[in-house]
Structures are given as structure tokens and as C-alpha cells.
Design an enzyme around this catalytic site. Structure first.
Site, PDB file in Angstrom:
ATOM      1  N   ASP A  20       0.821  -1.175   0.137  1.00 54.97           N
ATOM      2  CA  ASP A  20      -0.173   0.014   0.221  1.00 54.97           C
ATOM      3  C   ASP A  20       0.871   1.342  -0.046  1.00 54.97           C
ATOM      4  O   ASP A  20       1.975   1.295   0.672  1.00 54.97           O
ATOM      5  CB  ASP A  20      -0.871  -0.130   1.291  1.00 54.97           C
ATOM      6  CG  ASP A  20      -1.894   1.104   1.336  1.00 54.97           C
ATOM      7  OD1 ASP A  20      -2.678   1.235   0.577  1.00 54.97           O
ATOM      8  OD2 ASP A  20      -1.511   1.843   2.354  1.00 54.97           O
ATOM      9  N   GLU A  25       1.228  -0.525  -5.183  1.00 49.46           N
ATOM     10  CA  GLU A  25       0.350   0.658  -5.445  1.00 49.46           C
ATOM     11  C   GLU A  25       1.203   1.783  -5.954  1.00 49.46           C
ATOM     12  O   GLU A  25       1.706   2.520  -5.388  1.00 49.46           O
ATOM     13  CB  GLU A  25      -0.553   1.050  -4.184  1.00 49.46           C
ATOM     14  CG  GLU A  25      -1.385   1.733  -4.568  1.00 49.46           C
ATOM     15  CD  GLU A  25      -2.080   2.735  -3.512  1.00 49.46           C
ATOM     16  OE1 GLU A  25      -3.343   3.162  -3.775  1.00 49.46           O
ATOM     17  OE2 GLU A  25      -1.542   3.002  -2.487  1.00 49.46           O
TER      18      GLU A  25
HETATM   19  C1  GLC Z   1      -3.812   3.370  -0.326  1.00 51.73           C
HETATM   20  C2  GLC Z   1      -5.128   2.508  -0.114  1.00 51.73           C
HETATM   21  C3  GLC Z   1      -6.309   3.483   0.309  1.00 51.73           C
HETATM   22  C4  GLC Z   1      -5.945   4.129   1.828  1.00 51.73           C
HETATM   23  C5  GLC Z   1      -4.519   4.701   1.780  1.00 51.73           C
HETATM   24  C6  GLC Z   1      -3.863   4.974   2.929  1.00 51.73           C
HETATM   25  O1  GLC Z   1      -3.922   4.629  -1.478  1.00 51.73           O
HETATM   26  O2  GLC Z   1      -5.261   1.986  -1.482  1.00 51.73           O
HETATM   27  O3  GLC Z   1      -7.365   2.777   0.310  1.00 51.73           O
HETATM   28  O4  GLC Z   1      -6.873   4.988   1.903  1.00 51.73           O
HETATM   29  O5  GLC Z   1      -3.510   3.882   0.706  1.00 51.73           O
HETATM   30  O6  GLC Z   1      -3.459   3.795   3.702  1.00 51.73           O
END
Ligand code: GLC
Length: 613
Positions: free
Chosen positions: A246, A308
Site C-alpha cells: 500500500d 500501489e
Molecule cells: C492506499 C489505499 C487507500 C488508503 C491509503 C492509505 O492508497 O489504497 O485505500 O486509504 O492507501 O492507507
């Protein structure tokens, strides 16, 4: 979340048929290169204990469905204990299960049962920050001298501007040991407002890239990395196949704490946005990933890392794979196809581009500019409005939207890329954006209303049946409302409709697994200047047939002229592979005759997939 993605991508720019038998994943040395990864948001998949919230057993119960759908792995969004401010992305214990979702025994059962169904589990790992209720933060914030005092990013602040006597303190101005102070710089949180929050017990600010309940860990302290790597080992030891990392680009901040340039925009709360060039994509993230990769790769069984990552272009995407001797991520997300707005040079999920030129460009770049690495195409996830809505207009009919969803699915499963699918995309679930602020659950939608309505719309419960609560739960009070279209858009109903999006998806995943050209073949773009129809051929290994894919991205019939001979492919006939759009619905002049050119007339928004004979 569209604005958020845009901001992050800008920061990065500046910094650097269905019954087929499936291969047993353990015997496939590079399973993830061909993988269909299915994201499950555990709150919304299946509720077995009747509390209106999904749980792990609800996932286990649906494994036969997922196997039939043809997925290889589940990306499980966070299921760890959490105060649920950011619905699990604020973790308070990295080595346990939130009781809302079940127990560790339920998790182990899910893992074992998934294996029986040839499905791997990939966990979401949130490393950038913890919950402010994590014991590490409780300890760290208790004093300036405790053993974890530098596990987070703490700062005294800088002297506040002088103000006249009897005037109140300015925003985020606090009285510290040496007088009135304000945050050390202008850094903004991606989730609105300043990225600095005052803690009275330390008389200091801490830094948070996301919500203030998500303090950023200090990865310049080796003890933090060690603790996080211990958590990673805990799950690898249990048998997970890897992690989706993440917000991984935001792990480090520039130690100079200089101001970031401002974007010139105010966020939905009215705070000036900084551009995150000193808080995202720092070189230290890459070296961290190399160390993490070494750890994960030391386990047997092809464990892997998904990242991500939202990049502005393919060159930036390439950098996240690392190098041959210093690998980083196996599958950084490639969002260029699904989220990039043509001509704007930015990621903007509000208005993606559905044109043949856009798709041709990014499929080609993924094929030729990633040095042989596997792209992971992503059109949907829990942070963005669903592609069903983003790629269509409100005036289009349901049939047109379904045809467009089939185009997206066809691209997702017929190129050389690994595929990421978000639960519900396979049945055409739409985005159910809340219409009243009091219904919103996602905090960014509450503080940002009405400009930013949050992410609830793409997180509504999975629609299984036309029955009560769409078969998701026995409890009428589900945590988010069931989509109003569930009576027709659901698994049970679509299973009985031969031409449904669900069957289309199942057919594509099966074909991709069993067809040699789709599994291992190269890709050649055809009819390269056609603005309306995207055509490509997957070339075939010896003794197999090439596969032709033609997608009419317009609402008008389109006649195309494909010169397969120029691509070195002889045509003696075309056999449509996924019905009921068989060849008889297309006009195919000259198909069987030399000089091996093919004229086809495609109906509006048609997806045509054929074996070249
Ligand atoms: C990433 C996740 C999102 C979350 C953020 C903070 O972007 O996909 O859902 O709110 O991280 O952890």
C-alpha cells in the site's frame, strides 16, 4: 479519489470456454506473469455472521465461484485489527485478524481452502503508517524519551508568526516548551489539511501523509524496518504468496523538511495542496524495496510483490521493477491504460480515455518499454469510481455499457499483461455514490462533501443474488447500502444469461489459460492508424493458431481492413472464439482467400475474438 491520484502521479512525475482444467500454481514457476489477481474488499464480499459486514468465512464460502471465474490469486484488502478509520488501512496489529472479520484460524482455513481451489492469497501490507491506536504509536507519543520515541516522524515545529496581543492562535498553532509554534513546513496530507498534527504529551507535531489517525513510520530508524519485516515473515510463514504494498512510494520524506512547491489548488477542505515531491518517490524507497524483495524471494514458491504505484508514464513505471541484480517489485500497477487522460499528461480517474489510439499506445509501451517485465493492468480498485461508470456516459443504454465493459475485460485478459480485477467488475457493478452527506462512511467524503464524496460508491456489497441484501448478508443493515440495481446485476441472474458480462469474463479467463497464443504468444498491433477500432493479434507458438482481437470503441458500426499478411500471418479463415457474437454477426469479405487480407464490419462497441486459421 481522482484528485488524490492526480496529485500523487504528478509528484512521481517530478521525482523520477470455461470448463478448462487449470494449471496447479505451485508447478508454474512464473505464475504471476499470467495471473488474474482479484481484489476483495473483505467488508463487502460475504457476511456469514449476520452483522452486515463481510468476513473471512464469507470469502471462503465463495471460493468455488472464484475458481470458476478463473482467478489465480486474491488480493485481500486489510483484514488486520484496526479502528477502521480508513477501513483497515489504519492497522493497530500487523500479526492478527480484526474480530469483525474472524480469527487467525479462519484465516488459515481460508488459505488452505483457497489452495484446494488453486487460488493464492496476496495480502495488503500497509507499511507507510500505522493506526494512531497501534501500541507503537501509543508508546512513541507518550514522551520524548521512550524506547520508540523516534519510530514516527516527530518535529518541534517552528516559531509561529508574531501576532498582536489578545488575538487567538492561528490554525495549527500550539504552545510548546519554547513558545508558540506552527508545523515545520507546508506539507499537505493527501487526505486534506496539513500533514502535521500536534500531540500535547510530547509538545511536538507528528507527520501523516494520509489521515491524522495514520501517523507515518520513520523508516530512517532501522528498528522500524526490522519490526515491519518481522510482520512480513509472520504471514509468509503462514503461506501467503506475497503482498500488495500500500502507498509504498510515500515511505520516506526528505529529511531537510523544506517546503514543497504548491500545486496552486486548494483541497476539498480548503487547505493549499503541496505537490508531494519531497514526500513521495524518494530514492530511499527503491533501496528499501530491494531489501524487502530479498526477504520475500528467500521464501520458496514464487512469492511476489505488487506495488500501489500511479505513474505518469511508462518510463516511470519501468523504474519500479528494479534491475536484474537489484529487483524491486514483480508487478507495479500499470494504471496508464485505465486511468490516464489522453493529452493531459496526468492520471485522472474522472475521465479516462476510451480511444483506439490511447489503448494502442499504452499496450505497445507496456510490451516494448518494460524490458520484458510483466505489466499489471488495472482498471478498477477500492479507491476509484468503477470503470463501468468511468468509461461510459449516463446517456448510454445498459446494453451499450455492458458492451463497453466487455471491451475493457477483453483488453484486460487478452494482452501479455497480468490482470487485476476488482470484485464485482465481472458482473458490471456500478459505482453507487452516496447522495447525502449523512450516509457517507469514508472520512474524506465526510470532510470533503460535496466536492469530494469519498470512496463508498465503489465499495458497496457484492451482489450475489436477486434476494434480500443481494445475498451478501442476512442483516438488512449492511455497512454500506446494497446497489439499487442488484435485482438484475448479480451473480445468480447473470449465470443464467449466456451473453452476460459474467460469462464473457469466465470465457476470457479460461481462454487465456488454455490458449497457447494468449498464454505465451507475442502481440502485434494491426491497422495502426484506425481511430475507432483497436486490433491486435497474439502470435502463436508452433502448432497453435494466432488469435485476432478487434474492438470497436465507437457507437457506430466500423468496417476494418486488416492486413495480417503484413504481420507475417496467413489467413485461411477466422473462427470466433467467444459467443454468441460468432462470425455470422460480422461481415467478413475475403476471409478464406489470398491475399490474406481481412475486411470485417464490427457492430457498435463490438468485441471480436477469433482464431486465425
Ligand atoms: C492506499 C489505499 C487507500 C488508503 C491509503 C492509505 O492508497 O489504497 O485505500 O486509504 O492507501 O492507507
Amino acid at each position: 479519489m481522482r484528485k488524490l491520484l492526480l496529485t500523487l502521479a504528478t509528484a512521481l512525475a517530478l521525482s523520477a470456454s470455461a470448463s478448462a482444467q487449470k494449471t496447479t500454481p505451485a508447478t508454474d514457476p512464473t505464475w504471476w506473469r499470467h495471473a488474474v489477481v482479484y481484489e476483495i474488499y473483505p467488508r463487502s464480499f460475504g457476511d456469514t455472521n449476520g452483522d452486515g459486514i463481510g468476513d473471512l468465512n464469507g470469502i471462503t464460502a465463495h471460493l468455488p465461484y472464484l475458481e470458476k471465474l478463473g482467478i489465480d490469486a486474491i488480493w485481500l484488502a486489510p483484514m488486520y485489527p484496526s479502528p477502521q478509520v480508513d477501513f483497515g488501512y489504519d492497522i493497530s496489529n500487523y500479526t492478527a485478524i480484526d474480530p469483525q472479520y474472524g480469527t487467525l484460524a479462519n484465516f488459515d482455513h481460508l488459505l488452505a481452502a483457497a489452495k484446494q481451489h488453486h487460488i493464492r492469497i496476496v495480502l495488503d501490507m500497509v507499511m507507510n503508517h500505522t493506526s494512531d491506536k497501534h501500541p507503537w504509536f501509543t508508546e512513541s507519543s507518550s514522551s520524548r524519551t521512550n524506547p520508540k520515541s523516534d519510530w514516527y516522524i516527530w518535529n518541534d515545529g517552528i516559531p509561529a508568526p508574531k501576532r498582536a496581543a489578545n488575538t487567538p492562535p492561528g490554525p495549527n498553532e500550539h504552545h510548546g516548551p519554547h513558545g508558540w509554534v506552527v508545523p515545520p513546513n507546508n506539507w499537505s496530507s493527501l487526505f486534506q489539511g496539513s500533514a502535521w498534527e500536534w500531540v500535547e504529551s510530547r509538545q511536538q507535531f507528528y507527520y501523516h501523509f494520509f489521515y491524522k489517525q495514520q501517523p507515518d513510520l520513520n523508516y530512517r530508524n532501522p528498528a522500524v524496518e526490522k519490526a515491519m519485516f518481522d510482520a512480513v515473515r509472520f504471514w509468509l510463514d503462514r503461506g501467503v504468496s506475497g503482498f500488495r504494498l500500500d502507498a509504498i512510494t510515500t515511505l520516506y520524506e526528505d529529511p531537510s523538511l523544506r517546503n514543497e512547491p504548491l500545486t496552486g489548488h486548494l483541497d476539498a477542505s480548503g487547505f493549499p495542496e503541496s505537490n508531494h515531491t519531497l514526500t513521495s518517490g524518494l530514492p530511499e524507497v527503491h533501496t528499501f524495496l530491494q531489501r524487502l524483495h530479498n526477504l520475500v524471494a528467500s521464501y520458496p514458491g514464487q512469492r511476489m510483490l505488487i506495488g500501489e504505484i500511479y505513474t505518469p508514464d511508462t518510463t516511470a513505471l519501468r523504474s519500479w521493477y528494479g534491475t536484474a541484480d537489484k529487483p524491486e517489485l514483480e508487478l507495479p500497477m500499470d494504471t496508464l491504460l485505465g486511468f490516464h487522460k489522453e493529452g493531459a499528461g496526468i492520471t485522472d480517474s474522472s475521465n479516462p480515455t476510451l480511444t483506439a489510439a490511447h489503448f494502442r499506445k499504452y499496450i505497445t509501451e507496456a510490451e516494448t518499454e518494460l524490458d520484458g517485465h510483466t505489466p499489471l493492468f488495472v482498471f478498477d480498485n477500492h479507491d476509484n469510481p468503477r470503470s463501468w461508470d468511468r468509461f461510459t456516459t449516463p446517456t448510454e443504454t445498459f446494453e451499450q455499457k455492458e458492451a463497453l465493459a466487455k471491451i475493457i475485460a477483453t483488453v484486460l485478459y487478452t494482452t501479455h499483461a497480468a490482470s487485476l480485477i476488482y470484485y464485482g467488475a465481472e458482473i458490471g457493478m456500478k459505482t453507487h455514490t452516496p447522495t447525502r452527506r449523512e450516509d457517507v462512511r469514508d472520512p474524506i467524503g465526510i470532510t470533503g462533501w460535496p466536492k469530494e464524496k469519498g470512496r463508498d460508491g465503489e465499495r458497496t456489497p457484492m451482489q450475489w443474488t436477486p434476494g434480500p441484501q443481494a445475498g451478501f448478508s442476512t442483516n438488512p443493515h449492511t455497512w454500506l447500502p446494497i446497489g439499487d440495481d442488484y435485482k438484475t446485476v448479480n451473480v445468480q441472474t447473470e449465470s443464467a444469461v449466456p451473453n452476460s458480462l459474467l460469462h464473457w469474463t469466465e470465457s476470457l479467463t479460461a481462454l487465456r489459460r488454455t490458449n497457447p497464443a494468449l498464454h505465451d504468444g507475442g502481440i502485434i498491433m494491426l491497422d495502426n492508424t484506425n481511430p475507432s477500432v483497436l486490433s491486435y493479434v497474439r502470435t502463436a507458438p508452433a502448432n497453435a493458431h494466432p488469435i485476432l482481437i478487434s474492438l470497436n470503441m465507437t457507437s457506430q458500426p466500423q468496417t476494418i481492413h486488416l492486413d495480417l499478411a503484413a504481420a507475417g500471418i496467413s489467413v485461411h479463415g477466422l473462427k470466433s472464439l467467444i459467443g454468441p457474437q460468432d462470425l455470422s454477426t460480422f461481415t467478413c469479405k475475403d476471409c478464406p482467400q489470398p491475399p490474406f487480407t481481412t475486411d470485417l464490419t464490427l457492430p457498435p462497441f463490438a468485441s471480436f475474438i477469433a482464431e486465425v486459421q
